[in-house]
Design a protein around this motif. Sequence first.
Motif, mmCIF file in Angstrom:
data_model
loop_
_atom_site.group_PDB
_atom_site.id
_atom_site.type_symbol
_atom_site.label_atom_id
_atom_site.label_comp_id
_atom_site.label_asym_id
_atom_site.label_seq_id
_atom_site.Cartn_x
_atom_site.Cartn_y
_atom_site.Cartn_z
ATOM 1 N N TRP A 137 0.828 -1.224 0.000
ATOM 2 C CA TRP A 137 0.000 0.000 0.000
ATOM 3 C C TRP A 137 0.856 1.266 0.000
ATOM 4 O O TRP A 137 0.386 2.348 -0.331
ATOM 5 C CB TRP A 137 -0.959 0.013 1.196
ATOM 6 N N ARG A 138 2.125 1.125 0.398
ATOM 7 C CA ARG A 138 3.006 2.296 0.432
ATOM 8 C C ARG A 138 3.401 2.732 -0.983
ATOM 9 O O ARG A 138 3.822 3.858 -1.187
ATOM 10 C CB ARG A 138 4.274 1.965 1.210
ATOM 11 N N ARG A 148 2.723 3.955 -4.390
ATOM 12 C CA ARG A 148 1.623 4.591 -5.122
ATOM 13 C C ARG A 148 1.804 4.521 -6.626
ATOM 14 O O ARG A 148 0.993 5.062 -7.380
ATOM 15 C CB ARG A 148 1.486 6.052 -4.683
ATOM 16 N N TYR A 155 -4.976 0.137 4.008
ATOM 17 C CA TYR A 155 -3.571 -0.231 4.249
ATOM 18 C C TYR A 155 -3.391 -1.722 3.979
ATOM 19 O O TYR A 155 -2.680 -2.418 4.678
ATOM 20 C CB TYR A 155 -3.184 0.120 5.684
#
Lengths: 665, 665
Positions: free
Chosen positions: B325-326, B328, B524
């Motif tokens: 999820w970090r 992008r 997340y």
Amino acid sequence: MPLPVPVLPQGVDPAWLPPAAFRAVGGRRTVIRGSGPMAETVHGEVAQACRRFGGRVVRGAASDGACDLVLGLGDEGLGEEGLGEEGFTCAREGGTTTVTASGGRGLLYGLFHVVRLGEAAFTGGWTREPHRPALALRMLDHWDNVAVHPVMGQVERGYAGGSLFWEDGRARGDLERVRAYGRLLAACGINAVAVNNVNVHETEAHLLTDRIAEVAAIAEVLRPYGVRTHLSVSFAAPVMLGGLPTADPLDETVRGWWATATRRVYEAIPDFGGYVVKADSEGQPGPFAYGRTHADGANMLAAVLEPYGGTVHWRAFVYDHRQDWRDRTTDRARAAYDHFVPLDGEFAPNAVLQVKHGPMDFQVREPVSPLIGAMPRTRLAVELQVTQEYTGQQRHVCWLGPMWSEVLRFRQEPESSVGERARGGLVAVSNAGDDPFWTGHPLAQANLYTFGRLAWRPDAEPREVLDEWIGLTFPEASERLSDGVHAVLDGSWRTYEKYTAPLGVGWMVQPGHHYGPSVDGYEYSPWGTYHFADRDGIGVDRSVASGTGYAGQYAKPWAGLYESPDTCPDELLLFFHHVPYGHPLKSGKTVIQHIYDTHFEGVEEVEEAREVWASLAGLVDPVRHARVAERYEEQLRSAREWRDQINSYFFRKSGVPDERGRLIY
Amino acid sequence: MPLPVPVLPQGVDPAWLPPAAFRAVGGRRTVIRGSGPMAETVHGEVAQACRRFGGRVVRGAASDGACDLVLGLGDEGLGEEGLGEEGFTCAREGGTTTVTASGGRGLLYGLFHVVRLGEAAFTGGWTREPHRPALALRMLDHWDNVAVHPVMGQVERGYAGGSLFWEDGRARGDLERVRAYGRLLAACGINAVAVNNVNVHETEAHLLTDRIAEVAAIAEVLRPYGVRTHLSVSFAAPVMLGGLPTADPLDETVRGWWATATRRVYEAIPDFGGYVVKADSEGQPGPFAYGRTHADGANMLAAVLEPYGGTVHWRAFVYDHRQDWRDRTTDRARAAYDHFVPLDGEFAPNAVLQVKHGPMDFQVREPVSPLIGAMPRTRLAVELQVTQEYTGQQRHVCWLGPMWSEVLRFRQEPESSVGERARGGLVAVSNAGDDPFWTGHPLAQANLYTFGRLAWRPDAEPREVLDEWIGLTFPEASERLSDGVHAVLDGSWRTYEKYTAPLGVGWMVQPGHHYGPSVDGYEYSPWGTYHFADRDGIGVDRSVASGTGYAGQYAKPWAGLYESPDTCPDELLLFFHHVPYGHPLKSGKTVIQHIYDTHFEGVEEVEEAREVWASLAGLVDPVRHARVAERYEEQLRSAREWRDQINSYFFRKSGVPDERGRLIY
């Protein structure tokens, strides 16, 4: 006949009783005096040690010539000390170490005392020291299901495989490992277990009646280790099992049903400990359905147990688990106090009210339950959670000794500690299962051991207990190994706290299984577990002045200290107060900067601990080393996930940048 | 021999084929011309209707005297129109309505056309109208497990009880209800089903080989209704079932294994439709493991099916479900296009690439998948989801006709609609199960019916289809009842959209089961499904200029329109752009005020619909009325929960008050 030491199945870890732990005893000449089942247990232990290490053991001649160790049952010289069934004395004089106990369990605990001392037990001299447990009941609750539950699995909140007791829908045929478990428990001072889940489902309800023989078989193998067996029962048993139209505790037929059921239990298990009951809690049945109080319910069971010396353990974990998150006036933290304090003095002497140590549910940080100081006329037991439901589920190293010690030493006025108030005993949810290492994570064994030792002596220094565990578990350890193991365990609770929910606010876990972060996971739920974070601040106002009033449930000095954010301890600030992100802590940091800093630090500490463990390769047996190393990988992955989710969540919400400019996603 | 009409088990709803729907046909004199199995099906239908309503049916005399309806198989007069196996003509002249078809299925569809028309079929006169399906394949995928899955249950994403096909670990012994299901499908134009979950587990894998007889039994009862049976298969079948060391699609032994397996399938089911495959997706095995492309995988299966006229349905639902999820830069929305467009032209003619209608996964609002316009040399099937996984799980009324119609009419340059591009057919995940109402919520039957009719004619006006369904399902309805049912269904999709995730951003559901709100539930997670809300704004930047570039996957005019927040349609704004809460929509409202307003409105609309339904009591049979009324209670509770959680979440995050000062928690 000496009782043979249990033989562990191939591959099962000996935990804190490896053969080498008996080297000092096993190499010496021992005399055992006295008779009875426990003397046979002790004899078996010493004989096995002697076979291995070349010593010698004889039974109680009046004059026995030169010997190194006397383990004796008897009253001689004990005078008025009143050691009871479980206490013992230990002295060393003229080259002989003498353990004397007046009861069988005391003799067994005395033996394990000598084992713990190792060579020190046979060095120098000292006058008679008395040892007695501070708490009479030191108990483990097993949340084991007989039938595997479709959602919760066999062991509810278990992280160490299946049940030790139950397999394929019934008690294990081979109970040798249960016997070995009893021996481990005795060696750390635990004297009671409940063998089934306190959420009693259909199958397990029958253990009380037509399946009591299975419980008796378990009790049989635990008995030689001084461990009494208890059973979790359903309050609705008269309806479920007895076909009665009611389970009303004041109904005569209900009381009669329980009396009969209990008589049969004691016919099968003469030293049966008693019942554990979770009533009117999280969907379990209870006395509320009949307009009766919890005292009515507990006392009814206490009455039927009383003739046999049994006890009912009545859990105080009662709250509204269908709360509306929109309603900020209801506070789950208040619930146990609100429900039970009005009943103080109404419980029978053999009814023990079992209170979780904190007001919520075993979070990494909670205040001590105010209920513990508020029921002086009730026998309270304090419940801890050894199984790491909210503390890393035995995939993370999180040694809980320091947390438990803080709880047990907590004092309110009048001056007595939690450890002293727990007259009903100390109880914990076990972390053991049929995993080869007993507890999944090999280092989680330290939690089980520490619990037992703190139950024996609540004011013990936990770090000394830790070193005791290390000494037993790694009996031939170099200093480097001992120091390394100590290092990775000692600060692990605070490390875990650092990378998870901050400043006592709790939760922020994935709903259901409770592993891994989900900041809002319980925020809009019916469980009463909220943090109320918005763009300006976070925390739950539990003050009397402007909040739910929970702080007022404490006695002095805590009611006052918790009431104000200025005096509330930092680590509980968000449990008691809703504050802006810029609120300064006593550390001088703002709340938001504290969140960022601790989350970066927590991960760094896991990285360091992992390195320490890696450096111990070659000093620890390879299977154990690999298991721990593998779990450190998961712990690190998970800790990073916690760090990044928590930091991102609060950065996105607060807009406040990290002072140190570290990466936040 | 006329085929008897299926007899429904006691209590099972007749859905859109209640006896009274056949009143107009059943009261008349009908001649059936032609022979073959379908003619027997048609004969059975008409004969049953006549028994009930006093009409008469005879078989195909050349001269039949006075009759009201001729249902004929034959070429006479069809000329060059090329109606094919499924088309028919319908004319009315001199008091006789004449349906003519050149194939058996056309005759059956012609009969149901007359049934739908009711009295209008026998009124006035008109010249021959041709009717033919726009799409040759109109298919339902059943995500049914044979063995009940421990987490997903029997029907994955099913909300209507157990499987229609499978019970107690095998095909049902009594397949009469499956036959009735086939009849319902025929009446709305569906001609294919896949009978098992596309996530093929161990037990279900065996349907392909040693358990093919069970599939054949199902095919047998569906065949008279023109429904061909398909099977979901595991790409790893040669390893799982065949014991081969590989499932490499270019390996000769693998191809040989599939050829043999397929030959045996056709021996058991001569009109078998083909295979459905989910490969390299969400953990399912696929060609990537062997360094092969999806075209290699699909073509290998196409080759073994080709001699028998079978088709492989290869799903394009391929993406990274273990995304960080970090990160992008990775965009799940891009995945199908990125994976498959380079393969355009490489798929065999009987390999159909099955593409979900949107780039994500059946959210209440998504743009149309750009893949659909980007593979002109590939036979594409478009997949819809009739089962309401993300649209209320058949506890909420959410009639999806308007959404599907928007999708099917969507055009990019060059000018052809999705409906026209879906040369491989229209496929949907079924919402039917063994519930007495087939679909759990009785009004969800409208979705199943509408899907079939739109597959037949993608440019149909969905509201006319809805009225068609109402006319059949409530054949003797008063205008008040018809209007009422129409009213509660017609706007229900937009109502659902209003109270759930706003402006195309999607998700915000509870993880796992996907029912109910959890704004950060997937924020997340590794699933690639984010909204990126912070204190300033919300949305996913998918522009080419500053985002993931997804907008550039479209052809004109959409690439340009989606690229800018100024031209992007409001309802997809947050799918394509990250904007401040104060961003003005084309409606003139800010994004945040739009969120508040729609969430209040959505709940009000549910309240109104519930009232409308309540007012129909007495006009609808009581069991059906009660079932719907009960579900409205749950829908309203859930809609309020959505409203309050979404509004609270965004108020807490943005700090912007509601202009109208309504209650936000």
